[in-house]
Scaffold this active site. Structure first.
Site, PDB file in Angstrom:
ATOM      1  N   ASP A   1      43.247  30.971  43.410  1.00 10.80           N
ATOM      2  CA  ASP A   1      43.754  30.546  42.109  1.00 10.80           C
ATOM      3  C   ASP A   1      42.678  30.432  41.031  1.00 10.80           C
ATOM      4  O   ASP A   1      42.994  30.419  39.835  1.00 10.80           O
ATOM      5  CB  ASP A   1      44.456  29.183  42.237  1.00 10.80           C
TER       6      ASP A   1
ATOM      7  N   HIS B   1      38.942  38.605  42.740  1.00 14.23           N
ATOM      8  CA  HIS B   1      37.989  38.628  43.846  1.00 14.23           C
ATOM      9  C   HIS B   1      37.832  40.076  44.290  1.00 14.23           C
ATOM     10  O   HIS B   1      38.820  40.770  44.536  1.00 14.23           O
ATOM     11  CB  HIS B   1      38.483  37.766  45.008  1.00 14.23           C
TER      12      HIS B   1
ATOM     13  N   GLY C   1      47.101  39.140  40.421  1.00 10.43           N
ATOM     14  CA  GLY C   1      45.827  39.286  39.740  1.00 10.43           C
ATOM     15  C   GLY C   1      44.713  38.470  40.342  1.00 10.43           C
ATOM     16  O   GLY C   1      43.789  38.058  39.665  1.00 10.43           O
ATOM     17  N   LYS C   2      44.796  38.204  41.644  1.00 12.14           N
ATOM     18  CA  LYS C   2      43.804  37.331  42.264  1.00 12.14           C
ATOM     19  C   LYS C   2      42.807  38.083  43.142  1.00 12.14           C
ATOM     20  O   LYS C   2      41.664  37.699  43.248  1.00 12.14           O
ATOM     21  CB  LYS C   2      44.521  36.264  43.108  1.00 12.14           C
ATOM     22  N   VAL C   3      43.280  39.131  43.797  1.00 12.08           N
ATOM     23  CA  VAL C   3      42.433  39.846  44.741  1.00 12.08           C
ATOM     24  C   VAL C   3      42.561  41.337  44.470  1.00 12.08           C
ATOM     25  O   VAL C   3      43.670  41.855  44.352  1.00 12.08           O
ATOM     26  CB  VAL C   3      42.868  39.549  46.199  1.00 12.08           C
TER      27      VAL C   3
END
Lengths: 353, 353, 353, 353
Positions: free
Chosen positions: B262, B277, B305-307
């Site tokens: 997050d 990430h 949209g995190k990894v």
């Protein structure tokens, strides 16, 4: 590439257990084997908790339950006096329930999107995915902003998550986000109205966390709202001390399960010998063999002095399938009819840690 | 009934990856199928993270990992500069690692005790069980008390879990609970010495929580230590902003996984466009089909949209089997040799939320 | 659309346990918890079976093991006298092992193909998929045809699967499909050369089944080869009677596990009191809670009088990860060095049911 | 030690789907997420199969389904013309269904026995255990003997399992083991009366196998009954050729799933281009990631040209929970009302392989 609008057309609808009388079927399952029998026994233990006049019921929620169509089940449990406190992941309460209370929806994903190969497209469209369900990320940002707004208007001090979620309920009422005013019903609102306290022990880890980070960032060096997670623990322990006989209805494991089980020990540490949870039912897909708390059996919890073993039942099933049966069983048996409302939130209001 | 002493005779021993060169075997597994191939690719991605000079590595821990014999693996990762920050459940850091640092041990349970039928006996003996592992509950209470003592001596104010865990490291050093002084090594100590910040986003939910509840109960109405979980989130987000290229090595899912993922969104909310990430490896037994965050694929995280998806790998295996292979692979490839130490805890010290 | 050639470029390579000495690591795992400890104990029990001079070892194979890169492990077990009989699904022995013996290969599938969204394309290209592995369907048809050819040239009568698989081994030798003649090694060949009987109790359900259906179709009304599955059962029971002390090394569950366990009861029915299997190790990902035989614990088998409980171990892991460790452990401990070769196939040849 | 009688007191009762109208609930689940939605779609596809006048329905059974209380579900499917052929493990058909037809029962095991710690006691009492269900082993031996008796009186020659199971149905009718004569209903009887062929491709691996081993042992050197498993495959392929449009309802995976899927390819080998199975629903707890056939997705089967992808659905659930919902849904929608009975066993009788 499809448009966002084309992908978000078929909304998740929440199942209404009041429409489905499964009592005879669940009772029949008690004479079968494997999961059917476990489910029937779990449903019967939940009924027993509700009939035990001494017993306060704590509902634990982990996993993506609200986005999956289970919101109305929990609203019904609250409004029918079938649960007295809730311990949940933040996502269920803020990103999903409060999110829908603000007027937004979750959407059914086509088979293709479930496979993961189209996640790049979803990213470009600002659509977030939970397995087979889609969310409009721009709406989720509006939800984050709403929690920031709430933080901006309440007195700056450390809050338990329960106190903050109560403010979210007050916000919904204030803003007319209620069924009476044409809005949709929600867990946050129903709990607010019925004084059912909601705890999110890992509260920063959700849409509210985003709002609070923004709030704290803007308030640097000035008085600000902070989240005292120790206070959460202190408060739920106070409830356990005030109401020694308790039962747990747990959907998934994780932090909510651990937190709710641990209050027995915490009471002991505060010098009050509290009994173990007398009843415990857990619905989970987790696997006992990795030693994680989520999957640890309720028997194991008894070695820790947290859960009594007479009335405990693990139900190994994904929640969307098992919970409607368990909850509908208890509702249609009318186990809650003679139950007194506890309004534990009121008990807590004078508590100052 | 056996005595407590009879049941607690064979201690868990922590595996030393430095003794086991599995590089050739893991490379061979890259040409097989199923979990072997996934594990090999995961190990190779972890190696790649370490060789990427821009990349900061965040280690996420959920499940009972330390009690299971993995403590030395994490100590080695810290002391060999193979990890820059840790996000964990409280149980791993306090009830298990700090607990062992105080001189206590975890014990191997006989087959009979694993079945759950003897949990009543364990309860009477004040022995707690984690699947096939036993703990002396009286020692665990001493651990709770130690965290209370720490809370009693530090200035009363809101703390992030990171700050409090840092105080726990200082305590170990101060009390001589170090290998140099005849003690055992620990994650808390190694992280303290190497300025590796440790975050426990649900910190109240562990032995430290018990200590803090006792502390707050004793301080009613007076200034007290509280835990600001929003501050945790704020701090890790600051790290992400200061060091945009990041990789995740995740053991289990739960709150640590969610929290670490997050921060990409949180950075965005603070007005800094942080990249996803770049690398992500998760070892888990969780099942994708229940929609829980623990089991959600890293592809799904990319829709949020995190990894990023180029270097992500799920390894479906219980951690005691997979992690020694992945960590030993990276260590024996000496991927960390030219890596600079980040000492992110120093970066954070001046941060005031 | 890619061409078939473009998709089939990177072949599965079979791991060579003789290159990877994991003894120290596996022994270290015996002092950990969860799967690591279970795996270590399973490996140690397998070693113990091999050191027990009375004990005959029956290897059971279910799941896609050969296509996954485990062929050489089984060939090594046979050629090093670490297994005395094999009970397998037909797919492992015919569609995968015999298939490779004919000169064909299995291929690594790209991440995209694993998702299932491209299965229509694979269909058009006549490529078959096993999760993350690809097969040229036209080559598989050649394998079917080879089994038909074998059926066409042997005397028409009922065969046990063991007898037919022996003919497949003879075919490989006759046709020069051997390492000595530039071919690749195979389970079917190694077992033929070492008189290790191979049983496939559901033999029609594989490439050999296709060959036999074609054979029977062509021979309508004339003498034909048929498969007597009762004879399979009879033969393996004869082995159990002749060699009462037995151990099971089971990869996966299914029919092979059931079949091998049942011979204890079958011996009893034939009037010979045969002891339960003295040792049993099973590697599986199956879940005990659905009551299927694949996942039933070895303790449960003891209630049926099939498996003794002193030396039994379930290892809950996917086979590509666990089996190389278990097999390499036993090989590097040289547990088989003083073991006598049993050549059970010779024992069976005079048997006429 | 308890007596056998004390442990076998509470019989498994078979659920009656005709009593439980779940149509509205299952339809509501179609708008939820995860397993609920998958189950609803699976139920709707099964309904669609039944309404498709061209479509023949093949039911595949693996796992301990009859002992678990699902016998009446399958009897109802047969007697209501909702299934046209059955492919099953031998245990379901012989050890469990035929066993109950002979007048024996399955029994509910107390929680204690489920743990596995009491399996030694069960062994001594000659009680067999299937997870949470108990069986009197002496009764099971009587079942074995009955199959031997049947083998002794039919003409000695190779039989398909279908032919032998038909003889078992004739035996039940002959001996008055029918509801009309005060017996209990059974799958074997209902299928016999309705000419629904039942195939057990691994037939030796069950109580019938024990009977046949005894038969063959007694007949050494003389004409005897043998089981031609290739004939099974040939026969089901003939059905596919005669009735090209087919749908699969699969409970569990294993050999039945593989066998039923493979007939598409077998038809092709016999020179008849048969279409893929048009519909396919599988209820399973298996995990796709180990590459086993049991857990392989129906999409993967499409790469093999076995299952079309338009109407396929995996339902990840234990069968005792999911199957009553799926079957009750179709029955209460009366999808079978205008369906013609196929009596495929009659089609097969003149077939000689």
């Amino acid at each position: 590439m499809p448009t966002k609008k084309e992908l978000l057309t078929r909304p998740i609808q929440h199942i209404d257990i009041k429409q489905h009388n499964v009592v005879a079927m669940v009772d029949a399952m008690a004479d079968m084997a494997f999961t059917a029998r476990d489910l029937a026994r779990g449903a019967q233990i939940y009924e027993r908790m509700l009939r035990d006049q001494e017993c306060g019921v704590i509902l634990c929620l982990a996993g993506s339950l609200i986005s999956a169509g289970l919101k109305q089940v929990f609203v019904d449990l609250i409004r029918n006096n079938m649960v007295d406190a809730i311990v949940s992941t933040g996502a269920n309460i803020v990103d999903q329930d409060f999110f829908e209370a603000l007027g937004f929806r979750h959407w059914i994903a086509d088979e293709l999107y479930k496979s993961g190969t189209e996640d790049g497209t979803l990213r470009e469209l600002m659509i977030d995915r939970i397995y087979d369900t889609l969310i409009d990320e721009e709406e989720l940002r509006l939800c984050d902003e709403t929690t920031e707004k709430i933080a901006n208007v309440i007195p700056p001090r450390p809050y338990s998550s329960r106190e903050f979620i109560r403010e979210m309920g007050a916000y919904l009422e204030r803003e007319g986000k209620t069924p009476a005013k044409g809005g949709v019903d929600s867990i946050v609102l129903a709990a607010f109205e019925n004084d059912v306290p909601i705890f999110c022990p890992a509260f920063s880890d959700c849409s509210a966390g985003f709002g609070l980070v923004a709030h704290q960032h803007a308030r640097q060096g000035k008085p600000m709202v902070s989240l005292d997670s120790a206070k959460d623990f202190y408060e739920l322990t106070q409830i356990k001390i005030a109401n020694p006989t308790t039962g747990l209805l747990m959907i998934g494991g994780g932090v909510p399960k651990n937190f709710a089980q641990d209050i027995v020990v915490a009471a002991d540490i505060l010098g009050t010998e509290a009994p173990m949870h007398k009843y415990a039912v857990q619905i989970t897909v987790a696997d006992v063999r990795d030693g994680a708390l989520s999957s640890s059996t309720l028997k194991e919890a008894s070695s820790w002095g947290k859960v009594d073993t007479t009335f405990e039942q693990m139900i190994y099933s994904e929640a969307t399938l098992a919970l409607p049966l368990v909850a509908a069983y208890a509702w249609h048996k009318q186990a809650h009819q003679s139950r007194k409302q506890r309004r534990w939130a009121r008990v807590l209001e004078p508590v100052t840690a």
